[in-house]
Design a protein around this motif. Structure first.
Motif, mmCIF file in Angstrom:
data_model
loop_
_atom_site.group_PDB
_atom_site.id
_atom_site.type_symbol
_atom_site.label_atom_id
_atom_site.label_comp_id
_atom_site.label_asym_id
_atom_site.label_seq_id
_atom_site.Cartn_x
_atom_site.Cartn_y
_atom_site.Cartn_z
ATOM 1 N N THR A 165 0.832 -1.310 -0.100
ATOM 2 C CA THR A 165 -0.033 -0.046 0.289
ATOM 3 C C THR A 165 0.907 1.250 -0.157
ATOM 4 N N GLY A 166 0.334 2.261 -0.468
ATOM 5 C CA GLY A 166 1.073 3.591 -0.508
ATOM 6 C C GLY A 166 2.130 3.433 -1.731
ATOM 7 N N ALA A 203 2.777 4.376 -4.602
ATOM 8 C CA ALA A 203 3.299 5.455 -5.371
ATOM 9 C C ALA A 203 4.015 6.389 -4.607
ATOM 10 N N GLY A 204 4.304 6.221 -3.322
ATOM 11 C CA GLY A 204 5.197 7.000 -2.341
ATOM 12 C C GLY A 204 6.639 6.643 -2.726
ATOM 13 N N GLY A 241 7.707 3.280 -1.523
ATOM 14 C CA GLY A 241 6.946 2.411 -2.609
ATOM 15 C C GLY A 241 7.960 2.490 -3.807
ATOM 16 N N GLU A 291 -3.412 2.099 -3.851
ATOM 17 C CA GLU A 291 -3.031 3.534 -3.597
ATOM 18 C C GLU A 291 -4.451 4.317 -3.534
ATOM 19 N N ALA A 296 -3.605 9.069 -6.790
ATOM 20 C CA ALA A 296 -2.141 8.650 -6.774
ATOM 21 C C ALA A 296 -2.023 7.675 -7.948
ATOM 22 N N GLY A 324 1.481 2.714 3.078
ATOM 23 C CA GLY A 324 0.678 4.084 2.872
ATOM 24 C C GLY A 324 0.287 4.537 4.184
ATOM 25 N N THR A 331 4.454 -0.755 8.017
ATOM 26 C CA THR A 331 5.566 0.293 7.807
ATOM 27 C C THR A 331 4.954 1.772 8.243
ATOM 28 N N ALA A 346 3.518 3.090 13.279
ATOM 29 C CA ALA A 346 3.336 1.683 12.889
ATOM 30 C C ALA A 346 2.887 0.822 13.931
ATOM 31 N N LEU A 393 14.154 -1.123 10.789
ATOM 32 C CA LEU A 393 15.074 -0.089 10.207
ATOM 33 C C LEU A 393 15.758 0.327 11.480
ATOM 34 N N HIS A 404 8.114 2.289 17.570
ATOM 35 C CA HIS A 404 8.770 2.771 16.748
ATOM 36 C C HIS A 404 8.614 4.182 16.599
ATOM 37 N N ALA A 448 14.183 2.568 4.586
ATOM 38 C CA ALA A 448 12.908 1.876 5.101
ATOM 39 C C ALA A 448 12.553 0.851 4.343
#
Ligand code: NAX
Length: 328
Positions: A10-11, A13-14, A17, A42, A46, A88, A129, A133, A158, A187, A242
């Motif tokens: 998910t997310g 297009a970020g 990603g 997305e 996006a 995302g 993530t 989180a 991370l 986190h 990440a």
């Protein structure tokens, strides 16, 4: 080649990603002999940009990439997925209070949890993530009553990798000389990287360094505030690291931990180490045959105890806030 593993991101297009998808597609997650099918979620605005990313994935002609599907409906995108990497999330905007942030993310992770519950494969494993989180993972898990709670986790790998890298730099050791690193708790800036169990070439790191002031006032803040330091330097938050940690986390879950070592994963507490049952908190875990177990029997000194308690108290506050909002 075997049947493709279906991996949802998910997310997609970020920033994260953009690094993550190419790593998964090229075989970093399941190796060169396992094809993967990507399912990319997305928000509607996006999707066009995501189409561009998919064009680039096509252009790589990855031998392990068996297919890509994109969409804005979790119930379609998550259908039959074996892994879901939930990246995302809603970032904190100007003037946004923590309660607003939790609520906005509840609006993302509650429906995604429900959709996973309804349509994911029986062996689904979920890695969150997107921040916050731990609590986002708790929201998704609470909305997926038919999926075992142990299949939900949040990323502290991370932080774990940062903790190893900083310790390697301090001691002049190679990162491969460092074992049994643990990030405890949330986190967030309250996380606790534990050098009282981490080993450098078999020696306890805290004993080797023997400098409580460095540990307390340099090491822990450097690891815990590394995200802010990256933003300061790069003008954007950690993305490739990440993505790499998300791959490490999912790969360890699929393939297991080596003998004599463990990793950090935020997983549902069973009350181990006095962490309130039900919180998704980071622990030292070993993984075998796709199932994690919290490492038991570690002794905690007063310093570690206080650090863990402070981070867990923050998680309990976040849980109470999302409970108050009716999200769990
Ligand atoms: P970006 O803002 O670049 O990308 C996020 C993407 O998510 C956007 O494309 C957005 O359209 C999408 N999105 C928003 N709502 C969605 C929804 N309901 N369904 C599907 N997609 C949705 O952020 P990026 O830098 O990629 O970071 C993603 C998340 O990772 C953030 O929450 C960030 O705080 C978090 N991080 C977590 C880390 C960790 O160690 N756990 C470290 C890195 C990162 O800060």
């Amino acid at each position: 080649m075997s049947t493709p593993v279906k991996v949802a991101v998910t997310g997609a297009a970020g920033q994260i990603g953009y690094s993550l998808l190419f790593r998964i597609a090229s075989g970093s997650l399941f190796g060169p002999d396992t094809p993967v099918e990507l399912r990319l979620l997305e928000i509607t605005p996006a999707l066009k940009s995501l189409e561009g990313v998919v064009m680039e994935l096509d252009d790589c002609a990855f031998p392990t990439l068996a297919g890509v599907q994109i969409g804005d409906d979790p119930a379609t995108v998550f259908d039959g997925v074996n892994f879901a990497l939930l990246v995302g999330a809603r970032p904190r905007g100007p003037g946004m209070e923590r309660g607003d942030l939790l609520e906005a993310n509840g609006g993302i992770f509650a429906p995604q949890g429900k959709a996973l519950n309804d349509v994911a494969a029986d062996d689904i494993r979920v890695v969150v993530t997107g921040n916050p989180a731990n609590t986002n993972a708790l929201i998704a898990q609470s909305n997926a009553p038919d999926i075992p709670a142990s299949r939900f986790s949040a990323l502290t790998r991370l932080d774990h990798n940062r903790a190893i890298s900083q310790l390697a730099a301090k001691t002049g050791a190679a990162v491969t000389d460092i074992k049994k690193m643990t990030i405890w708790g949330n986190h967030s800036a309250t996380q606790y990287p534990d050098l009282f169990h981490a080993e450098v070439k078999g020696q306890i790191a805290a004993d080797l360094i023997n400098d409580q002031d460095w540990l307390e006032n340099t090491y822990i803040p450097t690891v815990a505030k590394r995200g802010a330091a990256i933003i300061d330097a790069r003008g954007a938050s950690s993305a490739a690291s990440a993505a790499s940690a998300t791959i490490d986390h999912a790969r360890t879950w699929a393939q297991g931990t080596p003998d004599g070592d463990w990793v950090s994963m935020a997983v549902k507490s069973d009350g181990s180490y006095g962490v309130a049952e039900g919180l998704i908190s980071s622990f030292p875990v070993t993984v075998k045959d796709g199932e994690w177990q919290i490492v038991q029997g570690l002794e905690l000194n007063d310093f570690s105890r206080a650090k863990i308690d402070a981070s867990v108290a923050e998680l309990a506050e976040e849980r109470d806030a999302v409970k108050g909002l009716g999200l769990i």
